[in-house]
Scaffold this motif. Structure first.
Motif, short mmCIF file in Angstrom:
data_model
loop_
_atom_site.label_atom_id
_atom_site.label_comp_id
_atom_site.label_asym_id
_atom_site.label_seq_id
_atom_site.Cartn_x
_atom_site.Cartn_y
_atom_site.Cartn_z
N MET A 1 31.19 14.91 -9.97
CA MET A 1 30.88 16.14 -10.68
C MET A 1 30.30 15.80 -12.05
O MET A 1 30.64 14.79 -12.63
CB MET A 1 32.15 16.95 -10.89
N HIS A 125 23.01 11.09 -12.09
CA HIS A 125 24.47 10.92 -12.20
C HIS A 125 25.12 11.14 -10.84
O HIS A 125 25.96 10.34 -10.40
CB HIS A 125 25.04 11.91 -13.23
N GLU A 126 24.74 12.20 -10.15
CA GLU A 126 25.35 12.47 -8.84
C GLU A 126 24.96 11.40 -7.82
O GLU A 126 25.77 10.99 -6.98
CB GLU A 126 24.96 13.87 -8.33
N HIS A 129 27.25 8.55 -7.95
CA HIS A 129 28.48 8.66 -7.14
C HIS A 129 28.20 8.30 -5.68
O HIS A 129 29.05 7.72 -5.01
CB HIS A 129 29.04 10.08 -7.23
N GLU A 146 33.32 8.26 -13.50
CA GLU A 146 32.37 9.17 -14.16
C GLU A 146 31.50 8.42 -15.17
O GLU A 146 30.28 8.64 -15.24
CB GLU A 146 33.12 10.31 -14.86
#
Ligand code: ZN
Length: 217
Positions: A1, A125-126, A129, A146
């Motif tokens: 997230m 960023h996502e 992950h 994160e």
């Protein structure tokens, strides 16, 4: 997230941070009319980020697995991830199903208010992950995963700028940093399972990737 905490920030701070955004990150190939649309930037950010990681994986002798789906949603209509419902004003990677989903109205709002740098932070960023999931990276604390995703985003962007796929205009760096500041935690709460890092921690992590590449993350 990327941004579970925005609602906890004071409205004044958000307005101040949003007002700080100015320049733009552009893909020259998409810049046909002098201004990219939000949709152009979303597609470009996704495409270039996946191309970048494909090459990275190749260099490691591995095969990058493209995400299975990339899902825009509005309000509460997002896909759930396991038993976790999608929430408004967020973007997330779901390891169950290997997909990325994002609140498109929220993201377009950021794009309008802060400039397109916001899209070029959130989407890489996502994808960070999704890379962690493929590499089997396992952290004991949420904040570590994160901050590494922020570092991956910085490394991805600097590689794309370095290769000429993206151009940085004057003010872009401020815009990227302002985007991270807007999504920082209000306090340093390292052990909080929802912690993403303060504005300073997120900016430092992004800067590390930007300066030294994803290998430093
Ligand atoms: Zn995240």
């Amino acid at each position: 997230m990327i941004l579970p905490k925005l609602t906890r920030l004071s409205a004044g701070l958000v307005v101040m941070v949003l007002a700080a955004g100015c320049g733009l990150v552009r893909s020259p190939s998409m810049d046909r009319r002098g201004a990219d649309t939000f949709e152009d930037d979303v597609v470009t950010a996704r495409t270039l980020t996946e191309e970048f990681w494909s090459r990275q994986f190749q260099q490691l002798g591995r095969t990058y697995r493209p995400i299975a789906d990339f899902i825009p949603y509005s309000a509460d209509s997002g896909p759930s991830c396991g038993d976790q419902p999608a929430v408004p004003n967020n973007a997330f990677y779901c390891p169950l199903g290997h997909f990325i989903a994002f609140d498109q109205d929220w993201m377009e709002g950021l794009w309008n208010e802060m400039g397109d740098g916001s899209v070029y932070v959130i989407i890489p960023h996502e994808f960070g992950h999704s890379v962690q999931a493929q590499l089997g990276t396992d952290f004991s604390l949420n904040i570590e995963s994160e901050l590494q995703a922020d570092c991956y985003a910085g490394g991805t962007l600097s590689a794309l700028v370095g290769s000429g796929a993206l151009t940085m205009d004057a003010g872009d760096e401020n815009e990227l940093f302002a985007s991270l500041a807007a999504v920082g935690d209000p306090t340093d709460d390292w052990l909080n399972p929802a912690a993403h890092g303060t504005a300073e921690q997120r900016q430092a992590s992004f800067a590390k990737g930007y300066q030294s590449g994803v290998g430093a993350c």
